[in-house]
Design a protein around this motif. Structure first.
Motif, PDB file in Angstrom:
ATOM      1  N   UNK A 152     -22.067   3.209 -34.844  1.00 41.14           N
ATOM      2  CA  UNK A 152     -21.340   1.796 -35.988  1.00 41.14           C
ATOM      3  C   UNK A 152     -22.701   0.811 -35.576  1.00 41.14           C
ATOM      4  N   UNK A 153     -23.931   0.722 -35.246  1.00 46.03           N
ATOM      5  CA  UNK A 153     -24.924  -0.038 -35.126  1.00 46.03           C
ATOM      6  C   UNK A 153     -26.027   0.484 -33.789  1.00 46.03           C
ATOM      7  N   UNK A 154     -25.780   1.504 -32.989  1.00 44.60           N
ATOM      8  CA  UNK A 154     -26.796   2.399 -32.561  1.00 44.60           C
ATOM      9  C   UNK A 154     -28.073   3.085 -33.808  1.00 44.60           C
ATOM     10  N   UNK A 155     -27.670   3.810 -34.876  1.00 46.61           N
ATOM     11  CA  UNK A 155     -29.420   3.960 -35.913  1.00 46.61           C
ATOM     12  C   UNK A 155     -29.533   2.935 -37.088  1.00 46.61           C
ATOM     13  N   UNK A 156     -28.606   2.150 -37.304  1.00 42.10           N
ATOM     14  CA  UNK A 156     -29.472   0.882 -37.268  1.00 42.10           C
ATOM     15  C   UNK A 156     -30.613   0.290 -36.795  1.00 42.10           C
ATOM     16  N   UNK A 157     -29.823  -0.163 -35.839  1.00 43.04           N
ATOM     17  CA  UNK A 157     -30.688  -0.254 -34.494  1.00 43.04           C
ATOM     18  C   UNK A 157     -32.751   0.392 -34.277  1.00 43.04           C
ATOM     19  N   UNK A 158     -32.269   1.712 -34.355  1.00 35.42           N
ATOM     20  CA  UNK A 158     -33.119   2.571 -34.259  1.00 35.42           C
ATOM     21  C   UNK A 158     -33.990   2.360 -35.261  1.00 35.42           C
ATOM     22  N   UNK A 159     -33.665   2.282 -36.436  1.00 35.04           N
ATOM     23  CA  UNK A 159     -34.650   2.642 -37.740  1.00 35.04           C
ATOM     24  C   UNK A 159     -34.924   1.322 -38.283  1.00 35.04           C
ATOM     25  N   UNK A 183     -24.836 -14.711 -41.238  1.00 38.45           N
ATOM     26  CA  UNK A 183     -24.136 -14.007 -39.885  1.00 38.45           C
ATOM     27  C   UNK A 183     -24.316 -14.642 -39.051  1.00 38.45           C
ATOM     28  N   UNK A 184     -23.029 -14.972 -37.843  1.00 47.11           N
ATOM     29  CA  UNK A 184     -22.963 -14.952 -36.504  1.00 47.11           C
ATOM     30  C   UNK A 184     -23.350 -13.732 -35.926  1.00 47.11           C
ATOM     31  N   UNK A 185     -23.676 -13.587 -35.038  1.00 44.60           N
ATOM     32  CA  UNK A 185     -23.469 -12.541 -34.381  1.00 44.60           C
ATOM     33  C   UNK A 185     -22.802 -11.680 -33.711  1.00 44.60           C
ATOM     34  N   UNK A 186     -21.741 -13.113 -33.346  1.00 43.03           N
ATOM     35  CA  UNK A 186     -20.430 -12.672 -32.764  1.00 43.03           C
ATOM     36  C   UNK A 186     -19.412 -11.624 -34.255  1.00 43.03           C
ATOM     37  N   UNK A 187     -19.986 -12.188 -34.793  1.00 44.06           N
ATOM     38  CA  UNK A 187     -19.277 -11.496 -36.489  1.00 44.06           C
ATOM     39  C   UNK A 187     -19.508 -10.211 -36.945  1.00 44.06           C
ATOM     40  N   UNK A 188     -21.091  -9.928 -36.627  1.00 46.57           N
ATOM     41  CA  UNK A 188     -21.100  -8.582 -37.308  1.00 46.57           C
ATOM     42  C   UNK A 188     -20.657  -7.980 -36.015  1.00 46.57           C
ATOM     43  N   UNK A 189     -20.814  -7.903 -34.386  1.00 48.34           N
ATOM     44  CA  UNK A 189     -20.383  -7.579 -33.721  1.00 48.34           C
ATOM     45  C   UNK A 189     -18.506  -7.106 -33.281  1.00 48.34           C
ATOM     46  N   UNK A 190     -17.848  -7.954 -33.856  1.00 46.21           N
ATOM     47  CA  UNK A 190     -16.142  -7.971 -33.908  1.00 46.21           C
ATOM     48  C   UNK A 190     -16.723  -7.248 -34.961  1.00 46.21           C
ATOM     49  N   UNK A 191     -16.815  -7.634 -36.504  1.00 41.78           N
ATOM     50  CA  UNK A 191     -16.784  -6.259 -38.071  1.00 41.78           C
ATOM     51  C   UNK A 191     -17.066  -5.274 -37.443  1.00 41.78           C
ATOM     52  N   UNK A 192     -18.195  -4.571 -36.812  1.00 38.75           N
ATOM     53  CA  UNK A 192     -18.542  -3.369 -36.589  1.00 38.75           C
ATOM     54  C   UNK A 192     -17.314  -2.914 -35.023  1.00 38.75           C
ATOM     55  N   UNK A 193     -17.248  -3.889 -34.456  1.00 38.60           N
ATOM     56  CA  UNK A 193     -16.003  -2.793 -33.799  1.00 38.60           C
ATOM     57  C   UNK A 193     -14.734  -2.728 -34.059  1.00 38.60           C
ATOM     58  N   UNK A 194     -13.954  -3.699 -34.926  1.00 36.17           N
ATOM     59  CA  UNK A 194     -12.979  -3.454 -35.403  1.00 36.17           C
ATOM     60  C   UNK A 194     -12.603  -1.862 -35.590  1.00 36.17           C
ATOM     61  N   UNK A 195     -14.434  -2.191 -36.824  1.00 36.48           N
ATOM     62  CA  UNK A 195     -14.370  -1.292 -37.869  1.00 36.48           C
ATOM     63  C   UNK A 195     -14.524   0.457 -37.110  1.00 36.48           C
TER      64      UNK A 195
END
Length: 241
Positions: free
Chosen positions: A73-80, A91-103
């Motif tokens: 959900x997030x590692x590939x985006x950080x890596x590349x 966007x608040x960082x918590x919104x990004x994390x919570x959204x990715x977590x829900x997915x």
């Protein structure tokens, strides 16, 4: 607002790409094949059904699916480095994390609870509510695994490797065999849920009580999500520097 539809759409697209989708489907299909094989070899009684669902569904398939969905959900985006484009949005960082977590939770639950339920029905027709008990337990474990592996994706560039090591060594081996360490296993916390749902007399045991298991699952999920958001905020500051 803690959910963003655009982030969710992009995350679903990344998680359900051809390669990851094939791996997820393969894991689910393997559980069904194993269950069907056990049933064909002989009459799968309650004990045998429980052993298959604990040993394969909860100890192996569920954490592995969690690794794929949580880190993916997030590692590939950080890596590349593409995460920078997302972080540049207001966007608040918590919104990004919570959204990715829900997915990640949605994907993990879909690829664990459904095949676990079907496998339980194949094995013994949901006798003693075993199929339902393990399906719910897989869903509960999926939530915690998603948070743990999403966090891992924010703290390490080798998230998949460490996630697989955790899933295959700690959950599949230590979590089942090493006395004393079991209480620190997501698998054991989820088994407390299965034990409560299944009928009395079914051979399901957990190192923790139902209350303790639920509390530990919730605390792990909340803390993992909080620290993942914190790590993402730290990454933003580093990028700005």
């Amino acid at each position: 607002m803690l959910y963003n539809h655009t982030v969710a759409r992009l995350t679903y697209k990344a998680l359900l790409g051809r390669r990851r989708a094939l791996i997820l489907l393969s894991l689910s299909a393997l559980l069904l094949v194993v269950s069907a094989g056990v049933r064909l070899i002989g009459d799968a009684d309650d004990r045998t059904s429980t052993e298959v669902l604990i040993g394969f569904a909860l100890a192996a398939m569920t954490p592995l699916v969690g690794v794929i969905a949580g880190t993916g959900a997030i590692a590939p985006e950080i890596d590349d480095g593409s995460i920078v484009y997302l972080l540049s949005k207001p966007l608040p960082r918590r919104t990004i994390i919570v959204t990715k977590l829900l997915v990640a939770i949605g994907v993990t639950v879909a690829f664990t609870t459904v095949p676990t339920l079907v496998a339980g029905v194949i094995l013994n027709g949901n006798s003693q509510r075993i199929a339902v008990a393990f399906a719910v337990a897989a869903g509960a474990a999926s939530v915690a695994y998603s948070a743990v592996f999403l966090l891992l994706g924010t703290v390490s560039r080798n998230a998949v490797v460490f996630g697989l090591a955790y899933a295959l060594i700690w959950e599949a081996f230590v979590g089942q065999l090493v006395s004393g360490a079991r209480a620190l296993s997501v698998q054991q916390w989820a088994l407390a849920v299965a034990d409560r749902i299944a009928f009395d007399g079914v051979d399901i045991t957990s190192e923790v009580s139902l209350t303790t298991g639920i509390i530990l699952l919730a605390v792990t999920t909340v803390l993992g999500t909080w620290y993942a958001a914190r790590r993402l905020s730290m990454l933003t500051v580093a990028g700005g520097d």
